[in-house]
Design an enzyme around this catalytic site. Sequence first.
Site, PDB file in Angstrom:
ATOM      1  N   CYS A 140     -45.009 -66.235  -7.171  1.00 61.44           N
ATOM      2  CA  CYS A 140     -44.441 -67.294  -6.331  1.00 61.44           C
ATOM      3  C   CYS A 140     -44.372 -66.794  -4.894  1.00 61.44           C
ATOM      4  O   CYS A 140     -43.780 -65.759  -4.617  1.00 61.44           O
ATOM      5  CB  CYS A 140     -43.033 -67.645  -6.825  1.00 61.44           C
ATOM      6  SG  CYS A 140     -42.163 -68.803  -5.758  1.00 61.44           S
ATOM      7  N   ASN A 166     -29.441 -63.967 -14.232  1.00 57.13           N
ATOM      8  CA  ASN A 166     -30.015 -63.690 -12.919  1.00 57.13           C
ATOM      9  C   ASN A 166     -30.995 -64.808 -12.599  1.00 57.13           C
ATOM     10  O   ASN A 166     -31.878 -65.092 -13.407  1.00 57.13           O
ATOM     11  CB  ASN A 166     -30.720 -62.327 -12.934  1.00 57.13           C
ATOM     12  CG  ASN A 166     -31.404 -61.981 -11.611  1.00 57.13           C
ATOM     13  OD1 ASN A 166     -32.307 -61.174 -11.575  1.00 57.13           O
ATOM     14  ND2 ASN A 166     -30.985 -62.594 -10.529  1.00 57.13           N
ATOM     15  N   GLY A 167     -30.834 -65.408 -11.414  1.00 61.06           N
ATOM     16  CA  GLY A 167     -31.719 -66.513 -11.013  1.00 61.06           C
ATOM     17  C   GLY A 167     -30.893 -67.748 -10.708  1.00 61.06           C
ATOM     18  O   GLY A 167     -29.709 -67.798 -11.045  1.00 61.06           O
ATOM     19  N   CYS A 201     -29.056 -61.017  -8.324  1.00 64.68           N
ATOM     20  CA  CYS A 201     -28.099 -60.370  -9.209  1.00 64.68           C
ATOM     21  C   CYS A 201     -28.871 -59.420 -10.105  1.00 64.68           C
ATOM     22  O   CYS A 201     -30.090 -59.371 -10.071  1.00 64.68           O
ATOM     23  CB  CYS A 201     -27.406 -61.391 -10.110  1.00 64.68           C
ATOM     24  SG  CYS A 201     -26.545 -62.692  -9.214  1.00 64.68           S
ATOM     25  N   ASP A 241     -40.763 -53.089   9.418  1.00 69.48           N
ATOM     26  CA  ASP A 241     -39.709 -53.551   8.499  1.00 69.48           C
ATOM     27  C   ASP A 241     -40.356 -54.433   7.439  1.00 69.48           C
ATOM     28  O   ASP A 241     -41.504 -54.855   7.581  1.00 69.48           O
ATOM     29  CB  ASP A 241     -38.591 -54.290   9.241  1.00 69.48           C
ATOM     30  CG  ASP A 241     -37.278 -54.270   8.446  1.00 69.48           C
ATOM     31  OD1 ASP A 241     -37.257 -53.702   7.337  1.00 69.48           O
ATOM     32  OD2 ASP A 241     -36.279 -54.834   8.934  1.00 69.48           O
ATOM     33  N   ASP A 242     -39.583 -54.713   6.386  1.00 70.35           N
ATOM     34  CA  ASP A 242     -40.140 -55.488   5.272  1.00 70.35           C
ATOM     35  C   ASP A 242     -40.201 -56.968   5.587  1.00 70.35           C
ATOM     36  O   ASP A 242     -41.119 -57.654   5.157  1.00 70.35           O
ATOM     37  CB  ASP A 242     -39.290 -55.275   4.014  1.00 70.35           C
ATOM     38  CG  ASP A 242     -37.914 -55.859   4.177  1.00 70.35           C
ATOM     39  OD1 ASP A 242     -37.193 -55.455   5.112  1.00 70.35           O
ATOM     40  OD2 ASP A 242     -37.558 -56.769   3.412  1.00 70.35           O
ATOM     41  N   CYS A 250     -41.636 -63.498  -8.704  1.00 69.72           N
ATOM     42  CA  CYS A 250     -41.165 -63.503  -7.308  1.00 69.72           C
ATOM     43  C   CYS A 250     -41.764 -62.344  -6.518  1.00 69.72           C
ATOM     44  O   CYS A 250     -41.484 -61.182  -6.778  1.00 69.72           O
ATOM     45  CB  CYS A 250     -39.644 -63.393  -7.298  1.00 69.72           C
ATOM     46  SG  CYS A 250     -38.965 -63.108  -5.657  1.00 69.72           S
ATOM     47  N   GLY A 264     -26.734 -56.567  -5.991  1.00 71.02           N
ATOM     48  CA  GLY A 264     -25.549 -57.397  -5.809  1.00 71.02           C
ATOM     49  C   GLY A 264     -24.320 -56.534  -5.693  1.00 71.02           C
ATOM     50  O   GLY A 264     -24.064 -55.708  -6.559  1.00 71.02           O
ATOM     51  N   SER A 285     -35.283 -50.314   4.379  1.00 71.77           N
ATOM     52  CA  SER A 285     -36.166 -51.382   3.907  1.00 71.77           C
ATOM     53  C   SER A 285     -37.630 -51.211   4.322  1.00 71.77           C
ATOM     54  O   SER A 285     -38.522 -51.698   3.652  1.00 71.77           O
ATOM     55  CB  SER A 285     -35.636 -52.741   4.385  1.00 71.77           C
ATOM     56  OG  SER A 285     -35.340 -52.691   5.763  1.00 71.77           O
ATOM     57  N   CYS A 299     -35.350 -69.821  -0.597  1.00 67.61           N
ATOM     58  CA  CYS A 299     -35.688 -69.590  -2.010  1.00 67.61           C
ATOM     59  C   CYS A 299     -34.698 -70.372  -2.867  1.00 67.61           C
ATOM     60  O   CYS A 299     -33.500 -70.318  -2.620  1.00 67.61           O
ATOM     61  CB  CYS A 299     -35.579 -68.112  -2.336  1.00 67.61           C
ATOM     62  SG  CYS A 299     -35.860 -67.772  -4.090  1.00 67.61           S
ATOM     63  N   CYS A 333     -41.465 -68.913  -0.356  1.00 68.71           N
ATOM     64  CA  CYS A 333     -40.750 -68.674   0.907  1.00 68.71           C
ATOM     65  C   CYS A 333     -41.723 -68.471   2.067  1.00 68.71           C
ATOM     66  O   CYS A 333     -41.345 -68.552   3.227  1.00 68.71           O
ATOM     67  CB  CYS A 333     -39.775 -67.509   0.769  1.00 68.71           C
ATOM     68  SG  CYS A 333     -40.498 -65.997   0.118  1.00 68.71           S
ATOM     69  N   TYR A 358     -38.761 -56.690  -0.884  1.00 68.49           N
ATOM     70  CA  TYR A 358     -37.432 -56.246  -0.477  1.00 68.49           C
ATOM     71  C   TYR A 358     -36.502 -55.881  -1.622  1.00 68.49           C
ATOM     72  O   TYR A 358     -35.816 -54.871  -1.565  1.00 68.49           O
ATOM     73  CB  TYR A 358     -36.765 -57.348   0.365  1.00 68.49           C
ATOM     74  CG  TYR A 358     -35.342 -57.035   0.717  1.00 68.49           C
ATOM     75  CD1 TYR A 358     -35.045 -56.150   1.747  1.00 68.49           C
ATOM     76  CD2 TYR A 358     -34.270 -57.605   0.013  1.00 68.49           C
ATOM     77  CE1 TYR A 358     -33.735 -55.831   2.063  1.00 68.49           C
ATOM     78  CE2 TYR A 358     -32.963 -57.283   0.328  1.00 68.49           C
ATOM     79  CZ  TYR A 358     -32.696 -56.403   1.356  1.00 68.49           C
ATOM     80  OH  TYR A 358     -31.417 -56.080   1.654  1.00 68.49           O
TER      81      TYR A 358
HETATM   82  P1  AMP Z   1     -32.319 -60.678   9.697  1.00 71.58           P
HETATM   83  O1  AMP Z   1     -31.538 -59.744  10.533  1.00 71.58           O
HETATM   84  O2  AMP Z   1     -31.525 -61.905   9.343  1.00 71.58           O
HETATM   85  O3  AMP Z   1     -33.660 -61.023  10.277  1.00 71.58           O
HETATM   86  O4  AMP Z   1     -32.575 -59.954   8.308  1.00 71.58           O
HETATM   87  C1  AMP Z   1     -33.654 -59.097   8.162  1.00 71.58           C
HETATM   88  C2  AMP Z   1     -33.245 -57.883   7.381  1.00 71.58           C
HETATM   89  O5  AMP Z   1     -32.593 -58.274   6.182  1.00 71.58           O
HETATM   90  C3  AMP Z   1     -34.471 -57.069   7.001  1.00 71.58           C
HETATM   91  O6  AMP Z   1     -34.280 -55.740   7.478  1.00 71.58           O
HETATM   92  C4  AMP Z   1     -34.526 -57.111   5.500  1.00 71.58           C
HETATM   93  O7  AMP Z   1     -34.679 -55.807   4.980  1.00 71.58           O
HETATM   94  C5  AMP Z   1     -33.212 -57.691   5.047  1.00 71.58           C
HETATM   95  N1  AMP Z   1     -33.372 -58.778   4.065  1.00 71.58           N
HETATM   96  C6  AMP Z   1     -34.410 -59.575   3.856  1.00 71.58           C
HETATM   97  N2  AMP Z   1     -34.169 -60.475   2.864  1.00 71.58           N
HETATM   98  C7  AMP Z   1     -32.923 -60.214   2.439  1.00 71.58           C
HETATM   99  C8  AMP Z   1     -32.089 -60.788   1.434  1.00 71.58           C
HETATM  100  N3  AMP Z   1     -32.496 -61.797   0.676  1.00 71.58           N
HETATM  101  N4  AMP Z   1     -30.871 -60.255   1.275  1.00 71.58           N
HETATM  102  C9  AMP Z   1     -30.457 -59.238   2.046  1.00 71.58           C
HETATM  103  N5  AMP Z   1     -31.182 -58.676   3.008  1.00 71.58           N
HETATM  104  C10 AMP Z   1     -32.406 -59.147   3.213  1.00 71.58           C
END
Ligand code: AMP
Length: 445
Positions: free
Chosen positions: A434, A102-103, A2, A346-347, A237, A28, A284, A383, A437, A243
């Site tokens: 932290c 937030n949290g 959030c 990707d991240d 975090c 959010g 991302s 998390c 995860c 991300y």
């Molecule tokens: P997935 O398809 O479930 O593997 O989600 C991976 C994608 O979701 C990546 O491209 C990330 O950029 C994005 N992502 C990672 N963590 C989150 C999060 N907590 N909330 C929303 N998107 C996320």
Amino acid sequence: MCSVVGIYQNQNASKLAFYSLFAMQHRGQEAAGISSSDGVHIHTIKDRGLVTQIFKEEHFKILKGYMAIGHTRYSTAGDDSILDAQPVFARYGLGEISIVHNGNLVNAKEIREELIKKGAIFQSNMDTENLIHLIAKNYQKPTLKEKIIDAVKRIKGAFSLIILSRSKMFVIRDPFGFRPLSLGKIKSGGYIVASETCAFELVGAEFIRDVKPGEMITFENGEIKSEMIFEPTPKQCIFEYIYFARPDSNVFGKNVYSVRKQMGRELAKELPVNADMVVPVPDSGVAAALGYAEESGIPFEMAIMRNHYVGRTFIEPTQEIRDLKVKMKLSPIKHKIEGKKLVVIDDSIVRGTTSRRIVRMLKEAGAKEVHMRIASPATTGPCYYGVDTPSKEELIASKLSTEEIAKYIEADSLAYLSIDGLVRAIKDKKENYCFACFDGNYPIL
Ligand code: AMP
């Protein structure tokens, strides 16, 4: 995740809160709200939807006063009732109060059960409502400030909190400092506190400093007073850098874009690939891919386009809808890709849905090889502090090895940045962050 914002002593307080929430919309998209105080009453408007959909010009006639707090809400499936939108407002012994948070709290259930046994009635599923009860039921302490301090000493977990009374504003960051929170000075007058500094740019504010882990700041009679109410034990975090935060924000004292780019550089050093081009997953993976390309010397190409009118896929409750939304969101530039060896950045990988779809899409578009490189370690645990990662069972890396995930997402190879590589990228002390995860070391349970 959030976002929260607080504006103190500005004649356009609620409008500045609105613009701040707009800047932090990425934290959010489910609901948003603002409470303002005109010194006599607190006024609140909140609803489900995006910030620009909720607020209309006439609302700002209601949201009067020189102080305002605001919130944007992100939650996992099932909790999208309007009752779960913030700010949480209440009338109590000393008057009126409104809270944004937030949290996530780790002892919320325990406290709620205890409060219910004593006769408390709850309207929402939010852990934030516990706080209102703890504050309101404290008959021993005479002042609101003392009641707030007692209440936050009962709660455990992640909390970046802003509390508005009719004449004061209180800001508190938990001793771990899990979630970011920064203080700024508004050029047109007064102060701002916000989850991310990208809000400061939009409202014309200058960054003063971060709110410290364990700190309480009281805004009263035009002045600000700081005190440490907890012994600080920073565990900020790491996922904010990976991300969550917006690249133009500075969180935990560092610019997010620069950190993300450095993660890409570290990734290229640790995990080189013989490829024709570096392709980011938009948006991302963009900053990390730029770092990867610079470090490796492989050309950077935006070979995947993103349709910006589709929301984040992660939020949707069922697998079918998630698959469809990835398709709607991303599409390849075929003539760039045909016959080429790609390293795709990707991240993070959560469930594996996005990567699998992207690899398939790129192969269908004629890519010769697709090598996935992830600018964070494998996400193996949920998390409990506010990042809405799903349960352990849903996290693909908690069940499968990297080779098995590579097979599942149909990539020619897959590799993740190491925790050490991540630490090198942030250029900071590892113990202040932290990594639960990734490594399962939860600072508080
Ligand atoms: P997935 O398809 O479930 O593997 O989600 C991976 C994608 O979701 C990546 O491209 C990330 O950029 C994005 N992502 C990672 N963590 C989150 C999060 N907590 N909330 C929303 N998107 C996320």
